[in-house]
Design a protein around this motif. Structure first.
Motif, short mmCIF file in Angstrom:
data_model
loop_
_atom_site.label_atom_id
_atom_site.label_comp_id
_atom_site.label_asym_id
_atom_site.label_seq_id
_atom_site.Cartn_x
_atom_site.Cartn_y
_atom_site.Cartn_z
N ASN A 119 0.83 -1.20 0.00
CA ASN A 119 0.00 0.00 0.00
C ASN A 119 0.87 1.26 0.00
O ASN A 119 2.07 1.21 0.22
N LYS A 120 0.23 2.40 -0.22
CA LYS A 120 0.92 3.70 -0.33
C LYS A 120 1.94 3.68 -1.47
O LYS A 120 2.98 4.34 -1.40
N ASP A 174 1.67 5.05 -4.12
CA ASP A 174 1.73 6.39 -4.69
C ASP A 174 2.90 7.20 -4.13
O ASP A 174 3.35 8.16 -4.74
N ASP A 186 -2.98 1.92 -3.82
CA ASP A 186 -3.02 3.22 -3.15
C ASP A 186 -4.43 3.33 -2.59
O ASP A 186 -5.36 3.69 -3.29
N ALA A 187 -4.54 2.94 -1.32
CA ALA A 187 -5.88 2.86 -0.72
C ALA A 187 -6.54 4.23 -0.64
O ALA A 187 -7.76 4.34 -0.67
N ASN A 206 -1.04 2.28 11.05
CA ASN A 206 -0.74 3.34 10.08
C ASN A 206 -0.44 2.88 8.66
O ASN A 206 -0.09 3.71 7.82
N GLY A 239 -2.52 1.66 6.63
CA GLY A 239 -3.64 1.98 5.74
C GLY A 239 -4.78 0.98 5.80
O GLY A 239 -5.62 0.93 4.90
N LYS A 240 -4.87 0.22 6.89
CA LYS A 240 -5.90 -0.82 6.99
C LYS A 240 -7.31 -0.23 6.93
O LYS A 240 -8.15 -0.69 6.15
N SER A 241 -7.57 0.79 7.75
CA SER A 241 -8.93 1.37 7.78
C SER A 241 -9.26 2.02 6.45
O SER A 241 -10.39 1.91 5.95
N THR A 242 -8.27 2.69 5.88
CA THR A 242 -8.50 3.35 4.59
C THR A 242 -8.88 2.30 3.54
O THR A 242 -9.81 2.51 2.75
P1 GDP Z 1 -4.36 1.96 9.84
O1 GDP Z 1 -3.81 2.39 11.18
O2 GDP Z 1 -3.57 0.82 9.27
O3 GDP Z 1 -5.82 1.69 9.84
O4 GDP Z 1 -4.07 3.18 8.83
P2 GDP Z 1 -5.08 4.29 8.28
O5 GDP Z 1 -6.04 3.69 7.32
O6 GDP Z 1 -5.63 5.05 9.41
O7 GDP Z 1 -4.07 5.20 7.44
C1 GDP Z 1 -2.98 5.88 8.04
C2 GDP Z 1 -2.67 7.12 7.21
O8 GDP Z 1 -2.17 6.74 5.93
C3 GDP Z 1 -3.88 8.00 6.94
O9 GDP Z 1 -3.46 9.34 7.03
C4 GDP Z 1 -4.27 7.64 5.51
O10 GDP Z 1 -4.91 8.70 4.85
C5 GDP Z 1 -2.94 7.35 4.89
N1 GDP Z 1 -3.02 6.39 3.77
C6 GDP Z 1 -3.61 5.17 3.79
N2 GDP Z 1 -3.44 4.56 2.60
C7 GDP Z 1 -2.72 5.39 1.83
C8 GDP Z 1 -2.20 5.31 0.48
O11 GDP Z 1 -2.34 4.31 -0.23
N3 GDP Z 1 -1.50 6.38 0.04
C9 GDP Z 1 -1.27 7.47 0.79
N4 GDP Z 1 -0.59 8.48 0.27
N5 GDP Z 1 -1.75 7.58 2.06
C10 GDP Z 1 -2.45 6.56 2.56
#
Ligand code: GDP
Length: 287
Positions: free
Chosen positions: A58-59, A61, A86-87, A130, A132-135
Motif C-alpha cells: 500500500n501507499k 503512490d 493506493d488505498a 498506520n 492503511g488498513k482502515s482506509t
Molecule cells: P491503519 O492504522 O492501518 O488503519 O491506517 P489508516 O487507514 O488510518 O491510514 C494511516 C494514514 O495513511 C492515513 O493518514 C491515511 O490517509 C494514509 N493512507 C492510507 N493509505 C494510503 C495510500 O495508499 N496512500 C497514501 N498516500 N496515504 C495513505
C-alpha cells in the motif's frame, strides 16, 4: 493512533487475530510499499498459520515505482501473491477481491465440480498501525465503515462487509506490531511517520534519512534545498551533517552565533519528506 506495544499487548493482538482466522479463508497482509519488510510483523508467518495470503504493497503512490516492481517480484518468488495499491485514491483496489478469489480457486473448483455453489471468499486485513488498513477497508466497502456500523453482528460485534459478490471482509482489521529489534527498521518506520518521533531522536531520524536520500535520491533533495555538495563518503557523519546544516540554513533555522539549529532543521526535513515534497522514495530494496 499510537500503540505502546508491551508484551501483554502483543499476546492480546495475536490472540485476537487467531480468533479471526477461524472465520476467514484468506488474509490480506498490508505492508507499506516504501518499506515492505520493515513494515511487516516479525512473526507474521507463524501467526497466520499457513492461511492463503495476498500481500498488498500500500501507499505505492508515495514509493519509488521501479523498486515497487522489484518488491512484487520478490514476494512472488517467495511464493506469495502480491499487488501494489493506493488505498487513499483507490488505485489498484479493484484487483484485490479477484486475487482473493484466485487464492481459493482450487477449493472453489472442487465445490463447483460437486455441484455446490461456492460462497463469497471471506477475508481479513492485517498489518501494523498506520499502514492503511482502515482506509483500505473503507475503500473496499465503498463507504465509511466507522460512520455506519448498524448491520447485524456476526460474532462479538464483528461484521462482514460485502465487496462485490465474490468477497466478504471482516470490518475490523487485525492490528500487529512492527519489528523492534533492528534500529534501522525503527528509523525507516519513523521516517515515514509510522511510529512516533518521541521513540527515537528527531536528529537521528533525519540523519538516517539524509544519508539514504543522499545516496539514492540525491536530485530531489538537492533541488528542494538548493544543495551544492553531494557527500562523497556516505559513511562519514560529518558530510551528512553538513547536508543537514545546509537544509537548516536554507530554511532559516539559525541560532545565535550563526549556528544551525539542527533539531529544527531535522523537524522541517521530516515534515517535507513525509508530505511528499521530496518526491517518491523507497527506503529499502530487495536486491
Ligand atoms: P491503519 O492504522 O492501518 O488503519 O491506517 P489508516 O487507514 O488510518 O491510514 C494511516 C494514514 O495513511 C492515513 O493518514 C491515511 O490517509 C494514509 N493512507 C492510507 N493509505 C494510503 C495510500 O495508499 N496512500 C497514501 N498516500 N496515504 C495513505
Amino acid at each position: 493512533m499510537t500503540i505502546q506495544w508491551f508484551p501483554g499487548h502483543m499476546t492480546k493482538a495475536r490472540r485476537q487475530i487467531e480468533e479471526k482466522l477461524k472465520l476467514i479463508d484468506v488474509v490480506i497482509e498490508l505492508v507499506d510499499a516504501r518499506l515492505p519488510l520493515s513494515s511487516r510483523n516479525p512473526m507474521i508467518d507463524e501467526i497466520l498459520q499457513g492461511k492463503p495470503r495476498l500481500i498488498v504493497l500500500n501507499k505505492a503512490d508515495l514509493a519509488d515505482p521501479a523498486v515497487t516492481k522489484q518488491w512484487i517480484e520478490y514476494f512472488k518468488q517467495e511464493g506469495f501473491m502480491a499487488v501494489q495499491a493506493d488505498a487513499s485514491s483507490g488505485q489498484g483496489i479493484k484487483e484485490i477481491p479477484l486475487l482473493a478469489k484466485e487464492l481459493m480457486r482450487e477449493k472453489i473448483e472442487k465445490q463447483l465440480a460437486k455441484g455446490v455453489n461456492p460462497r463469497a471468499v471471506r477475508a481479513l486485513i492485517v498489518g501494523i498501525p498506520n499502514v492503511g488498513k482502515s482506509t483500505l477497508i473503507n475503500r473496499l466497502a465503498g463507504r465509511n465503515i466507522a460512520a455506519t456500523g448498524d448491520r447485524p453482528g456476526v460474532t462479538k460485534g464483528q461484521q462482514w462487509i460485502k465487496v462485490g459478490t465474490d468477497m466478504e471482509l471482516l470490518d475490523t482489521p487485525g492490528i500487529l506490531w512492527p519489528k523492534f529489534e533492528d534500529q534501522n527498521v525503527g528509523y525507516r518506520l519513523a521516517l515515514t511517520g509510522a511510529i512516533r518521533e518521541e521513540i527515537l531522536n528527531v536528529e537521528d531520524i533525519a540523519f538516517f534519512g539524509v544519508k539514504y536520500l543522499a545516496k539514492y535520491y540525491w536530485e530531489p533533495l538537492k533541488e528542494r534545498f538548493d544543495l551544492k555538495d553531494r557527500p562523497q563518503d556516505f559513511e562519514n557523519p560529518d558530510e551528512i551533517v553538513a547536508v543537514m546544516e545546509a537544509v537548516g540554513r536554507k530554511r532559516g533555522c539559525i541560532v545565535s552565533g550563526g549556528r544551525v539549529d539542527l533539531e529544527k532543521a531535522s523537524g522541517i526535513l521530516l515534515r517535507e519528506l513525509r508530505s511528499g515534497k521530496l518526491g517518491r522514495y523507497t527506503l529499502e530494496a530487495p536486491y
